[in-house]
Scaffold this active site. Structure first.
Site, PDB file in Angstrom:
ATOM      1  CD  GLU A 280      55.882   3.222   5.422  1.00 59.37           C
ATOM      2  OE1 GLU A 280      56.501   3.051   6.408  1.00 59.37           O
ATOM      3  OE2 GLU A 280      55.557   2.281   4.820  1.00 59.37           O
ATOM      4  CG  HIS A 301      84.481   6.735  -8.581  1.00 55.14           C
ATOM      5  ND1 HIS A 301      85.401   7.249  -9.364  1.00 55.14           N
ATOM      6  CD2 HIS A 301      84.768   7.123  -7.320  1.00 55.14           C
ATOM      7  CE1 HIS A 301      86.317   7.707  -8.644  1.00 55.14           C
ATOM      8  NE2 HIS A 301      85.888   7.549  -7.344  1.00 55.14           N
ATOM      9  CE  LYS A 415      50.205  -3.055   4.717  1.00 54.76           C
ATOM     10  NZ  LYS A 415      49.892  -2.341   6.257  1.00 54.76           N
TER      11      LYS A 415
END
Ligand code: PA5
Length: 446
Positions: A280, A301, A415
């Site tokens: 960010e 793995h 937003k």
């Protein structure tokens, strides 16, 4: 003190894809320039640098009340208001809810299934709620706060508001207004301190105290790393080196992905916290470094194959610890089976450390750059160092890229569209945009 080993970034060790001493020396001028911006606090958001000197007495007082009154401590917040507390909890009190009280729940995502589960596990009558939001206007936090407010009011009737703590801006915002109106307990996130740089403010410190961790230890750790890293000379400053190395690996080698692999389960949320901070803060104006969280040895793995033989676009950052605080010996069983008996007599921490080192070497042998940060011990003092180390490095690196590492303009549009859909006043146009978009989107489906 935490230590940074960057041998495996250097061409002397990993060959042509490494950096030369000369490149780093030539970079010193730029470092001095950025150092000046930090030293002179040219950005108000550098206020996080002063957090280690804060007074923790009010935090301690509220934490004491929570510990006395409550069986559960529920945090509502998202982004910087949740990831720091999560990192602290897992590192310093793993499996907390199985052994300790008050139990801690951190509700960030507004997934209704999660909240339903939390509410089915806790008795709201015995719960303290800490709503954390710097702006006081984040929709996710506002929604969960409204639900909890209503639920607690219904159940506790009188004095229910005494069970809420608001951690928010000292002066403004919806939460601050509610604090004034309803007389809630509150803690300030100091002016200038941005969400993702706030873990060492009351955002993280209240939780630390509630779970029995001395918040001053976190701050002393942060102060000590800051002292160690106040030097403008690149070679003497691990914080500046960390940022410079990753920046140069992007600019010179096109390595834009930074994998953070922590060799401790309790540090996995720390790497998630780092990922938010790095992503960010740095990802804007078409530059940035893509962080990706990982945990060792598990991801050996799962991901290691890609890091060793996949595209030449990554730098791996190892976090290792010298001391897990406990250890378990591998017993001497199946003596006649060579395929197993070589493990006998060693310990699990030996195996962890051997695997971490082996992975560093394997990457270096393949010419893949990597950095190791060694933490002597996973305790409050060293967590304070890690948090502050990465916060300072992030700001420094942002200044190298010549971007603002404290804002997040790219998330605003999403937003605003959400506000439109949810019917917030002033966002009617955004709602219309969504409706238009839905028409286009309905065409290409199978
Ligand atoms: O770093 C940031 O500023 C953001 O990630 C915020 O922490 C996040 O958006 C939540 O904001 P607020 O604390 O205002 O609710």
């Amino acid at each position: 003190m935490i230590e940074l080993n960057f041998s495996n970034m250097m061409e002397e060790v990993i060959g042509v894809r490494g950096l030369s001493k000369r490149i780093l020396e030539d970079f010193q001028g730029k470092v001095i320039d950025v150092h000046g911006q930090i030293r002179d606090r040219l950005w108000p958001e550098l206020a996080f640098i002063d957090l280690p000197s804060q007074d923790t007495s009010e935090i301690k007082k509220i934490a004491q009340e929570v510990r006395e009154e409550s069986e559960n401590f529920l945090i509502l917040g998202i982004g910087g208001s949740a990831l720091g507390p999560k990192a602290l909890l897992e590192a310093l009190s793993p499996f907390h809810n199985f052994t300790k009280s008050p139990k801690v729940f951190i509700y960030d995502n507004v997934d209704p299934r999660t909240l339903k589960h939390i509410l089915s596990l806790i008795d709201l009558k015995k719960t303290s709620v800490n709503v954390i939001s710097k702006s006081g206007s984040t929709a996710e936090t506002a929604a969960s706060f409204m639900i909890l407010w209503d639920g607690m009011r219904e159940l506790l009737k009188r004095r229910f508001s005494k069970r809420f703590i608001a951690t928010t801006d000292p002066e403004k915002g919806n939460l601050r207004t509610i604090v004034g109106r309803e007389g809630l307990k509150s803690l300030p996130i100091p002016r200038g301190v941005v969400g993702r740089y706030s873990v060492l403010s009351p955002v993280g410190l209240l939780l630390a105290e509630v779970i029995g961790i001395d918040s001053d230890e976190l701050l002393i750790g942060a102060k000590d790393i800051q002292k160690r890293c106040s030097n403008s000379e690149l070679w003497k400053n691990p914080i500046y080196l960390f940022g410079t190395l990753l920046y140069l690996m992007d600019k010179k080698e096109g390595r834009t992905i930074n994998v953070m692999v922590a060799y401790a389960d309790g540090l996995k949320p720390l790497s998630e916290w780092f990922c938010q901070l790095w992503a960010e803060s740095l990802g804007k104006q078409e530059v940035g470094l893509t962080p990706y969280p990982s945990v060792g040895v598990t991801d050996q793995h799962s991901q290691l194959q890609l890091w060793i033989e996949g595209p030449q676009d990554k730098v791996v950052i190892f976090i290792r610890t010298n001391d897990y605080g406990v250890d378990i010996k591998i017993p001497n069983v199946f003596k006649d089976m060579e395929g197993l008996s070589y493990l006998s007599g060693h310990t699990l921490s030996e195996l962890m450390k051997a695997e971490e080192e082996a992975t560093e070497i394997a990457l270096a042998k393949a010419g893949r750059p990597n950095i190791t940060i060694t933490v002597p011990k996973i305790d409050a003092y060293h967590m304070g160092q890690l948090f502050h180390f990465f916060e300072l490095s992030t700001a420094f690196t942002g200044f190298l890229y010549e971007i603002n590492p404290f804002n997040q303009p790219g998330v605003e549009e999403g937003k605003n569209l959400t506000y439109g859909m949810m019917g917030k006043k002033g966002f009617e146009k955004k709602r219309k945009e969504v409706e238009e978009y839905r028409k286009k989107r309905s065409r290409w489906r199978v």
